[in-house]
Design an enzyme around this catalytic site. Structure first.
Site, PDB file in Angstrom:
ATOM      1  N   ASP A 173       0.452   4.290  -3.369  1.00 16.31           N
ATOM      2  CA  ASP A 173       0.341   3.881  -4.613  1.00 16.31           C
ATOM      3  C   ASP A 173      -0.721   3.574  -5.127  1.00 16.31           C
ATOM      4  O   ASP A 173      -1.906   4.039  -5.027  1.00 16.31           O
ATOM      5  CB  ASP A 173       1.630   3.017  -5.027  1.00 16.31           C
ATOM      6  CG  ASP A 173       2.039   2.933  -6.446  1.00 16.31           C
ATOM      7  OD1 ASP A 173       2.103   3.600  -7.196  1.00 16.31           O
ATOM      8  OD2 ASP A 173       1.431   1.527  -6.686  1.00 16.31           O
ATOM      9  N   TYR A 285      -4.440  -2.715 -13.737  1.00 14.77           N
ATOM     10  CA  TYR A 285      -4.524  -1.410 -14.517  1.00 14.77           C
ATOM     11  C   TYR A 285      -5.047  -1.613 -15.912  1.00 14.77           C
ATOM     12  O   TYR A 285      -5.520  -0.613 -16.409  1.00 14.77           O
ATOM     13  CB  TYR A 285      -2.843  -1.155 -14.955  1.00 14.77           C
ATOM     14  CG  TYR A 285      -2.134  -0.670 -13.609  1.00 14.77           C
ATOM     15  CD1 TYR A 285      -1.881   0.477 -13.467  1.00 14.77           C
ATOM     16  CD2 TYR A 285      -1.529  -2.008 -12.797  1.00 14.77           C
ATOM     17  CE1 TYR A 285      -1.109   0.874 -12.158  1.00 14.77           C
ATOM     18  CE2 TYR A 285      -0.715  -1.446 -11.603  1.00 14.77           C
ATOM     19  CZ  TYR A 285      -0.549  -0.205 -11.446  1.00 14.77           C
ATOM     20  OH  TYR A 285       0.223   0.201 -10.196  1.00 14.77           O
ATOM     21  N   HIS A 340       9.529   7.032  -3.710  1.00 20.72           N
ATOM     22  CA  HIS A 340       8.241   6.619  -4.265  1.00 20.72           C
ATOM     23  C   HIS A 340       7.823   5.650  -3.129  1.00 20.72           C
ATOM     24  O   HIS A 340       6.517   5.503  -2.742  1.00 20.72           O
ATOM     25  CB  HIS A 340       7.949   6.012  -5.443  1.00 20.72           C
ATOM     26  CG  HIS A 340       6.602   5.442  -5.870  1.00 20.72           C
ATOM     27  ND1 HIS A 340       5.376   6.182  -6.124  1.00 20.72           N
ATOM     28  CD2 HIS A 340       6.140   4.229  -5.811  1.00 20.72           C
ATOM     29  CE1 HIS A 340       4.413   5.346  -6.232  1.00 20.72           C
ATOM     30  NE2 HIS A 340       4.913   4.329  -6.146  1.00 20.72           N
TER      31      HIS A 340
END
Length: 367
Positions: A173, A285, A340
């Site tokens: 990820d 982020y 995921h």
């Protein structure tokens, strides 16, 4: 005579670049506003239905026993001279063996690699890191301290502080994003690259702008640009969002996977329920749109990309496109029933695939 750049004079190119930048940032902040409105409506709905439970959340004071399981390795710390930051990691396997460095994703921490710590310690010094801002690693307060340049340099400095000049680098990820960038910027430090459920960064940035479906799936990238509100939304209903990410039918590990135990969930809740524990991870982020696209793209070491086809956040089409950026042996394996959270979902299969890749002849030509 034709001018460089397709015939556009320099002033025209500057205007075009400025227009593209304006459109890009307009998209970022517009979608950020949309995501914030959706989150706000969900919050109001929750308050209307269960006002007493909406704002209830508990700080877990004591870690669950699984976080101190000796079979996973030893808890260690290293302080980086240049940045002054102290990093926490769990290490398994004898010192002096080749280094395998593991980089987790969001919202995870070193514990997401528990199956790999046990598996690979026989032949490697396996180090599962808490990234900058996560868990017991120091968390600088300003979001500027989480730019991609800082995160890439962290890995280089940690490698050197551990007494190594190269490693097998594995990332999942967001940790996969960092792993790709370390491999691009410091290729001499990565003997083999393994990435789990994250495409080459250039593929991601190009694909997301051309495919609205992926733009929607990546909505949290835009939502996280807001101050404090994303952190607050995670705490609603005692971190219901965090729990559902790993356990819900839409985003969690499926029935055929190795589902997280109640103690595993408590480990995540313990780490992220601490005061301020979400700000550092989300700050990762908050700088991404100012750091992409990349100037350099190519990956020159053997690369394995593992992908769970049921990934709720990343479309599988990006996995195959990644091939064009790897100028060495590239192996892609897609697991049809996996989510995921691949290295936790299908640990036995993932570990077997990694072993096979590690033992392959490194000099073979790219497939």
């Amino acid at each position: 005579m034709a001018r460089p750049g397709g015939g556009c004079p320099p002033p025209a190119r500057r205007v075009l670049a400025a227009a593209r930048a304006l459109l890009f940032w307009a998209l970022v902040y517009s979608y950020c506003g949309v995501c914030a409105c959706i989150a706000g409506l969900r919050l109001l709905w929750s308050i209307g239905r269960r006002p007493g439970q909406t704002f209830r959340w508990v700080v877990r004071e004591n870690p669950p026993a699984c976080l101190n399981d000796p079979s996973l390795g030893t808890h260690c710390y290293v302080r980086i001279k240049d940045s002054g930051l102290r990093f926490h990691y769990v290490a398994a396997g004898e010192r002096g063996k080749p280094l395998m460095l593991l980089l987790h994703g969001f919202p995870e921490f070193w514990y997401s690699w528990r199956h790999q710590l046990r598996e690979f310690k026989s032949e490697y010094r396996v180090v599962a890191l808490d990234l900058r801002g996560y868990g017991e690693t120091d968390a600088p307060s300003h979001k500027e301290n989480y730019k991609l340049d800082c995160l890439i340099t962290d890995i280089k400095d940690i490698l050197e502080s551990l007494g190594y000049n190269k490693c097998v680098l594995i990332g999942h990820d967001w940790g996969g994003m960092i792993a790709w960038l370390v491999a691009i910027c410091y290729p001499e430090m990565v003997t083999k690259l393994i990435v789990v459920n994250f495409p080459h960064p250039s593929v991601f940035t190009e694909y997301i702008l051309r495919h609205p479906s992926q733009l929607i799936k990546s909505g949290y990238y835009f939502f996280f640009q807001m101050p404090w509100f994303p952190e607050f939304m995670f705490t609603v209903h005692d971190f219901k969002v965090l729990k559902s990410l790993f356990t819900s039918q839409a985003t969690g590990i499926g029935r055929k996977g190795c589902r997280l135990t109640a103690e595993d969930i408590e480990a995540y809740l313990y780490v992220f329920s601490q005061p301020g524990a979400l700000t550092g991870p989300i700050n990762h982020y908050r700088n991404i749109f100012s750091c992409l696209p990349l100037q350099h793209h190519e990956v020159i070491m053997p690369t394995l990309l593992l992908w769970g086809e049921r990934d709720a956040f990343m479309e599988v089409e990006m996995a195959e496109i990644t091939r064009i950026y790897v100028k060495n042996h590239f192996r892609l394996t897609i697991l049809s029933e996996a989510s995921h959270w691949l290295q936790q979902d299908q640990p036995d299969i993932v570990n077997k695939l990694i072993w096979t890749f590690l033992k392959e002849e490194t000099t073979r030509k790219r497939e």
